[in-house]
Write a protein that holds these residues in place. Structure first.
Motif, PDB file in Angstrom:
ATOM      1  N   VAL A 167       0.853  -1.190   0.000  1.00 26.83           N
ATOM      2  CA  VAL A 167       0.000   0.000   0.000  1.00 26.83           C
ATOM      3  C   VAL A 167       0.888   1.238   0.000  1.00 26.83           C
ATOM      4  N   LEU A 168       0.609   2.169  -0.894  1.00 22.61           N
ATOM      5  CA  LEU A 168       1.259   3.478  -0.866  1.00 22.61           C
ATOM      6  C   LEU A 168       0.311   4.482  -0.230  1.00 22.61           C
ATOM      7  N   HIS A 182      -4.744  -3.791   6.380  1.00 19.81           N
ATOM      8  CA  HIS A 182      -5.742  -4.651   5.740  1.00 19.81           C
ATOM      9  C   HIS A 182      -6.460  -3.832   4.676  1.00 19.81           C
ATOM     10  N   PRO A 183      -6.753  -4.417   3.522  1.00 18.39           N
ATOM     11  CA  PRO A 183      -7.399  -3.632   2.460  1.00 18.39           C
ATOM     12  C   PRO A 183      -8.732  -3.015   2.873  1.00 18.39           C
ATOM     13  N   LYS A 184      -9.434  -3.617   3.868  1.00 19.32           N
ATOM     14  CA  LYS A 184     -10.706  -3.038   4.312  1.00 19.32           C
ATOM     15  C   LYS A 184     -10.499  -1.660   4.938  1.00 19.32           C
ATOM     16  N   GLU A 185      -9.288  -1.413   5.441  1.00 25.54           N
ATOM     17  CA  GLU A 185      -9.004  -0.111   6.045  1.00 25.54           C
ATOM     18  C   GLU A 185      -8.840   0.993   5.000  1.00 25.54           C
ATOM     19  N   VAL A 214     -13.543  -6.439  -0.828  1.00 18.77           N
ATOM     20  CA  VAL A 214     -13.337  -5.003  -0.641  1.00 18.77           C
ATOM     21  C   VAL A 214     -13.641  -4.277  -1.949  1.00 18.77           C
ATOM     22  N   VAL A 215     -14.432  -3.222  -1.856  1.00 18.68           N
ATOM     23  CA  VAL A 215     -14.741  -2.397  -3.028  1.00 18.68           C
ATOM     24  C   VAL A 215     -14.073  -1.037  -2.853  1.00 18.68           C
ATOM     25  N   LEU A 258       0.724  -5.465   3.109  1.00 19.30           N
ATOM     26  CA  LEU A 258      -0.660  -5.844   3.343  1.00 19.30           C
ATOM     27  C   LEU A 258      -0.730  -6.966   4.372  1.00 19.30           C
ATOM     28  N   VAL A 259      -1.768  -6.949   5.160  1.00 19.23           N
ATOM     29  CA  VAL A 259      -1.987  -8.016   6.140  1.00 19.23           C
ATOM     30  C   VAL A 259      -2.316  -9.314   5.401  1.00 19.23           C
ATOM     31  N   GLY A 260      -1.794 -10.407   5.909  1.00 22.71           N
ATOM     32  CA  GLY A 260      -2.164 -11.710   5.367  1.00 22.71           C
ATOM     33  C   GLY A 260      -1.427 -12.074   4.097  1.00 22.71           C
TER      34      GLY A 260
END
Length: 291
Positions: A167-168, A182-185, A214-215, A258-260
């Motif tokens: 993530v940047l 996490h991408p949800k964040e 995630v959208v 990223l998490v996971g």
């Protein structure tokens, strides 16, 4: 059927407009271009283009024809380049291409592989977007490139590495304090997405977000890492991109893992199997021992 017919169809398909293709790409009149397209359709025997409310679109037959038209033009360009090289045999050229940013990681290794040949060849180095590198290989302008495995090109690929997505974000972003994100964040943040031109990377990112449920709605779409970083900094947005861009980050932008199980994007060496360069053959043989 002539090569110009193929060029005309490609120009219309890429601009989505006969008028724009005529004025901006081909520097001819719109009626003349329309006649040339009709002549091509008469020769092929099927409708290749269809007008719609969104402009001019390819029919299914047109989409099938377009891929072969691009390949035919690239092979003509490759033949011209091969002839020009053969006419200047004094010192052979070997053209290396790199996905922008990857030259920092891979150029020293590539030069070590070529070390025994450096007195006999002129090595040229360029960096570009992956689809443009693929086009350069197909047209004979490049001998070998470190890139993504781009579909739609008659090329060979060998995987040389894998890069996780990161993530940047702006260096003072609230998530910059996290060790991993996490991408949800990222939901609700201005999202800088890769444009459709970078289809391999865009496809991998979209598939990952779909898998995570995630959208993220893109607020900007760009196709090169420098612009990604500029927009992340200027719009205070976030982006998902392979970690090789960490070589290029300005002080105003940071990356976080990223998490996971973050997806990994293949980095490949691409080349044309029609390229008879002995230097390319040597490079590929030495690759088997590792770069």
């Amino acid at each position: 059927m002539e090569l110009r017919h193929l060029k005309y169809l490609i120009a219309v398909a890429e601009t989505g407009s006969v008028t724009l293709a005529a004025e901006k790409r081909l520097h001819t009149s719109q009626p003349s271009l329309s006649r040339q397209i009709r002549d091509l359709e008469d020769k092929v025997g099927v409708e290749l283009l269809r007008r719609s409310a969104r402009g001019v679109e390819l029919t299914d037959a047109g989409k099938a024809f377009l891929d072969h038209a691009r390949l035919a033009l690239s092979q003509v360009d490759a033949a011209v380049e091969a002839a020009r090289r053969a006419a200047q045999p004094a010192k052979k050229r070997f053209a290396l291409g790199f996905l922008t940013g990857q030259e920092m990681n891979w150029l020293p290794k590539a030069m070590r592989v070529l070390s025994s040949e450096l007195l006999n060849i002129d090595v040229t180095v360029s960096s570009d977007y992956s689809p443009d590198l693929a086009d350069g290989l197909a047209r004979g302008r490049l001998d070998l490139a470190f890139m993504r495995a781009e579909p739609g090109f008659d090329l060979e690929y060998r995987v040389v590495g894998q890069e996780p997505l990161v993530v940047l974000m702006p260096s003072d972003h609230r998530l910059a304090k996290r060790k991993a994100v996490h991408p949800k964040e990222l939901v609700g943040e201005p999202y800088v997405a890769m444009a459709n031109k970078a289809r391999v990377l865009r496809g991998a990112v979209d598939a990952y977000l779909e898998r995570e449920g995630v959208v993220l709605t893109p607020t900007q779409g760009v196709d090169n890492p420098a612009m990604v970083m500029s927009l992340v900094a200027s719009t205070r947005g976030v982006a998902l991109i392979p970690n090789y861009v960490e070589n290029l980050l300005p002080w105003s932008v940071v990356s976080r893992p990223l998490v996971g199980d973050a997806p990994k994007i293949d980095l490949v060496v691409g080349y044309s199997r029609f390229n008879a360069s002995p230097t390319l053959k040597l490079f590929l043989s030495k690759m088997q021992d590792g770069l």
